[in-house]
Design an enzyme around this catalytic site. Structure first.
Site, short mmCIF file in Angstrom:
data_model
loop_
_atom_site.label_atom_id
_atom_site.label_comp_id
_atom_site.label_asym_id
_atom_site.label_seq_id
_atom_site.Cartn_x
_atom_site.Cartn_y
_atom_site.Cartn_z
N TYR A 140 65.35 92.96 -16.60
CA TYR A 140 66.57 92.25 -16.98
C TYR A 140 67.66 93.20 -17.47
O TYR A 140 68.82 92.83 -17.54
CB TYR A 140 66.28 91.20 -18.08
CG TYR A 140 65.30 90.12 -17.65
CD1 TYR A 140 64.85 90.03 -16.35
CD2 TYR A 140 64.82 89.19 -18.56
CE1 TYR A 140 63.96 89.06 -15.95
CE2 TYR A 140 63.92 88.21 -18.17
CZ TYR A 140 63.49 88.16 -16.85
OH TYR A 140 62.60 87.19 -16.47
N LYS A 189 50.81 95.23 -14.27
CA LYS A 189 50.53 95.26 -12.83
C LYS A 189 50.36 96.73 -12.48
O LYS A 189 51.08 97.29 -11.64
CB LYS A 189 51.72 94.61 -12.10
CG LYS A 189 51.49 94.33 -10.65
CD LYS A 189 50.56 93.17 -10.40
CE LYS A 189 50.27 93.04 -8.91
NZ LYS A 189 49.15 92.15 -8.61
N ASP A 221 48.76 88.71 -12.32
CA ASP A 221 48.39 87.58 -11.45
C ASP A 221 47.11 86.94 -11.96
O ASP A 221 46.97 85.72 -12.01
CB ASP A 221 48.27 88.02 -9.99
CG ASP A 221 47.63 89.38 -9.80
OD1 ASP A 221 47.44 90.09 -10.80
OD2 ASP A 221 47.27 89.72 -8.66
N ASP A 245 58.24 86.41 -19.85
CA ASP A 245 59.10 85.24 -19.66
C ASP A 245 58.31 84.15 -18.94
O ASP A 245 58.29 82.98 -19.34
CB ASP A 245 60.31 85.68 -18.81
CG ASP A 245 61.42 84.66 -18.83
OD1 ASP A 245 61.27 83.63 -19.51
OD2 ASP A 245 62.44 84.88 -18.15
N ASP A 249 56.11 80.64 -20.79
CA ASP A 249 56.40 79.24 -20.41
C ASP A 249 55.14 78.56 -19.88
O ASP A 249 54.91 77.38 -20.14
CB ASP A 249 57.49 79.19 -19.34
CG ASP A 249 58.87 79.00 -19.96
OD1 ASP A 249 59.01 79.36 -21.14
OD2 ASP A 249 59.76 78.50 -19.28
#
Ligand code: NAD
Length: 355
Positions: A140, A189, A221, A245, A249
């Site tokens: 970001y 990852k 994942d 992020d 959620d």
């Protein structure tokens, strides 16, 4: 203890008021004084002074020991340009306070397990996971660009992390794990991304200073899958900005109700920022319908992380459980056979349990 209150828009005012009631009850019990200073943010600040984050608000927050934020935004301000929208106030205050770690607990209260979409056997006895998300680095904030090529447009974002950024949030996560069940999972990852490999290296080195915390590594994942398959295996999860992020959620939805989830944003500075994860819910604003529990739990986090008042934080969480056990519910978590109460009543009931 000085607390800046930024109620913001929509239900923000309704819920912050209830959290203050609870703080006052804590003050009475522990014989301490919370001093409040209210300031403008978001849509209300745009309407009154033309900017979503007035300098005066930044100053009030920086002079405080902690900040409690309600929520910002609403349809009235949806057509404004990006930097003038209420959400710009939110990003701006996080930046001004230098908070780089976002702590989001996902708690499934056994009393509310029916609200979750997961099967009862997965949630049996409740769930309590803490996700620590890096907040100021990664995709970001890395270089982003779009260029025209012969084959059409090309765009890229860059996931950048420095050793220092990983170091500070790793140490904070180990300290958090020490206050909980002493298990910390790094989600990355690293089979594909170089930045993830740096995360692993730095994190593994720091783990040597915290041998009392059990460490575990998981690819993102797999973590996304494990969160719904067997969420009980997690205690604290540490991850970078984008992965955090998405996963936070996902974890929030384990609980089935937005109105129950608090958050804290911390940095090296002295001022922590505490807020519920839900938005300003304009559809129910000012109608005594909002669930104040997420904001009240944010105040419990404030007591734990900013004021080191661990007993008081426990008191608040126990008070919430007691009130749920007694069958009181706001509309968003209402179930058959329970007693429906409004925002004000829920605040009074929880505050009344702290004695
Ligand atoms: P929302 O979280 O405000 O509402 C989603 C749904 O959940 C609505 O039906 C709402 O009534 C309900 N809900 C949310 N909180 C509740 C509570 N405490 N008690 C009972 N019900 C609750 O999300 P949205 O509708 O997508 O966004 C509304 C506005 O909030 C938008 O302007 C958005 O940009 C803003 N927003 C702000 C924040 C923030 O301030 N941190 C976060 C998300 C969205």
């Amino acid at each position: 203890m000085r607390i800046a209150l930024l109620p913001g828009d929509g239900i923000g005012k309704d819920i912050v008021k209830q959290a203050v009631k609870v703080l006052d009850a804590v003050g009475k019990k522990y014989n301490c004084v919370f001093e409040y200073k209210e300031a403008l943010i978001g849509g209300e600040a745009i309407d009154k002074v033309g900017t979503p984050l007035p300098q005066e608000t930044i100053d009030i927050c920086k002079e405080s020991d902690a900040v409690l934020l309600g929520a910002v935004g609403g349809p009235k301000w949806d057509n404004l340009a990006g930097n003038l929208r209420p959400e710009a106030g939110l990003l701006g205050i996080r930046k001004a306070l230098g908070v780089y770690a976002n702590l989001r607990p996902a708690i499934v209260f056994p009393q509310l397990k029916d609200a979750s979409t997961l099967k009862e056997e997965v949630l049996k006895d409740g769930i309590e996971i803490m996700i620590v998300r890096e907040l100021t680095g990664g995709l970001y904030f890395g270089e982003k660009k779009r260029v025209q090529t012969e084959e059409g447009q090309k765009a890229w974002d860059t996931m950048v992390y420095t050793e220092k950024e990983i170091d500070r949030i790793s140490r904070m996560s180990f300290e958090i794990a020490r206050k909980r069940n002493r298990k910390l999972t790094l989600v990355d990852k690293s089979n594909v991304l170089e930045s993830s490999r740096l995360w692993r290296e730095v994190f593994t080195n720091i783990a040597k200073d915290y041998t009392d915390v059990a460490v575990d590594y998981m690819y993102v994942d797999n973590a996304a899958m494990q969160l719904v398959r067997n969420p009980k295996q997690f205690d604290v999860i540490l991850t970078e900005n984008t992965f955090g992020d998405i996963l936070s959620d996902e974890a929030a939805m384990l609980t089935g109700s937005l109105g129950m989830l608090p958050s804290a944003s911390l940095g090296d500075g002295k001022v922590g920022l505490y807020e519920p994860i839900h938005g300003s819910a304009p559809d129910i604003a000012g109608q005594n319908k909002a669930n104040p529990i997420a904001t009240i739990m944010s105040v419990a986090m404030m007591l734990r992380y900013s004021f080191n008042m661990l007993d008081a934080a426990d008191d608040i969480e126990k008070a919430i459980v007691t009130i749920l056990d007694k069958g009181y519910r706001t509309l968003d978590i209402m179930q058959e056979g329970m007693t429906a109460v409004g925002t004000e009543e829920m605040g009074d009931l929880i505050a009344g349990e702290i004695k």
